[in-house]
Design an enzyme around this catalytic site. Structure first.
Site, PDB file in Angstrom:
ATOM      1  N   ALA A 177       0.844  -1.202   0.000  1.00  0.00           N
ATOM      2  CA  ALA A 177       0.000   0.000   0.000  1.00  0.00           C
ATOM      3  C   ALA A 177       0.878   1.250   0.000  1.00  0.00           C
ATOM      4  O   ALA A 177       0.504   2.288  -0.564  1.00  0.00           O
ATOM      5  CB  ALA A 177      -0.919   0.000   1.207  1.00  0.00           C
TER       6      ALA A 177
ATOM      7  N   GLU B 291      12.384  -9.399 -10.362  1.00  0.00           N
ATOM      8  CA  GLU B 291      13.807  -9.621 -10.633  1.00  0.00           C
ATOM      9  C   GLU B 291      14.639  -9.433  -9.380  1.00  0.00           C
ATOM     10  O   GLU B 291      15.532 -10.218  -9.068  1.00  0.00           O
ATOM     11  CB  GLU B 291      14.314  -8.634 -11.710  1.00  0.00           C
ATOM     12  CG  GLU B 291      13.669  -8.788 -13.072  1.00  0.00           C
ATOM     13  CD  GLU B 291      12.405  -7.977 -13.253  1.00  0.00           C
ATOM     14  OE1 GLU B 291      11.679  -7.755 -12.243  1.00  0.00           O
ATOM     15  OE2 GLU B 291      12.109  -7.568 -14.367  1.00  0.00           O
TER      16      GLU B 291
END
Ligand code: THU
Length: 156
Positions: free
Chosen positions: A65, A74
């Protein structure tokens, strides 16, 4: 004034043209999207690494959030590798994205921050990391992270 061209080499493969090991890694990256937490973007990214010792590691994007606290697939995968196998080079990374339940058509390409982070993993290992960016049918193969980030910042 002079002009300088920066050349990046990308090889374009179909899934069936990949080696068995690379197919396995792309499959694992796809599997990794199941652990993606993306309630804000609904863009589910998966990454899979093959280390030089044969170990394979998954990562998926983890949103929050508080947006900047989220992490891309990655870097989730690479930081896992760096934490558990600090001295083992990453041989190959595969990346794929799923949206609306389907693998996105065009190969998913890492953001700028991930490129810089991947580059340092490569530099640290002292050998090239192969990059496989997978789309629905097309895979981009780059032989080094340097091809993902030409003209990169490096203090080494
Ligand atoms: N994302 C990745 O995980 N990897 C990329 O290479 C590009 C973007 C994530 C970040 C965010 O959770 C979502 O995809 C949409 O930007």
């Amino acid at each position: 004034m002079k002009e300088k061209n920066v050349v990046t080499k990308i090889q374009v493969y179909s899934y069936t043209e990949l080696t068995d090991d690379d197919k396995k890694l792309v499959d694992l990256a796809k599997e990794a999207t199941n652990a993606s937490y993306a309630p804000y973007s609904h863009f589910h990214v998966g990454a899979a690494l093959r280390l030089e010792n044969g170990v394979m590691i998954k990562g998926a994007n983890q949103e929050n959030a508080a947006f900047p606290a989220g992490l891309c697939a990655e870097r989730s995968a690479c930081f896992n590798a760096g934490s558990n196998y600090p001295d083992v080079p990453i041989e190959t990374i595969a990346v794929i994205a799923v949206q609306n339940g389907e693998v996105v058509e065009d190969p998913c390409s890492p953001c700028g921050v991930c490129r810089q982070a991947l580059l340092e993993f490569e530099t640290r290992a002292g050998k090239p990391m192969q990059v496989l960016l997978a789309g629905r049918d097309t895979i981009y193969r780059l032989q080094s992270v340097k091809d993902l980030l030409p003209l990169s910042f490096t203090e080494f």
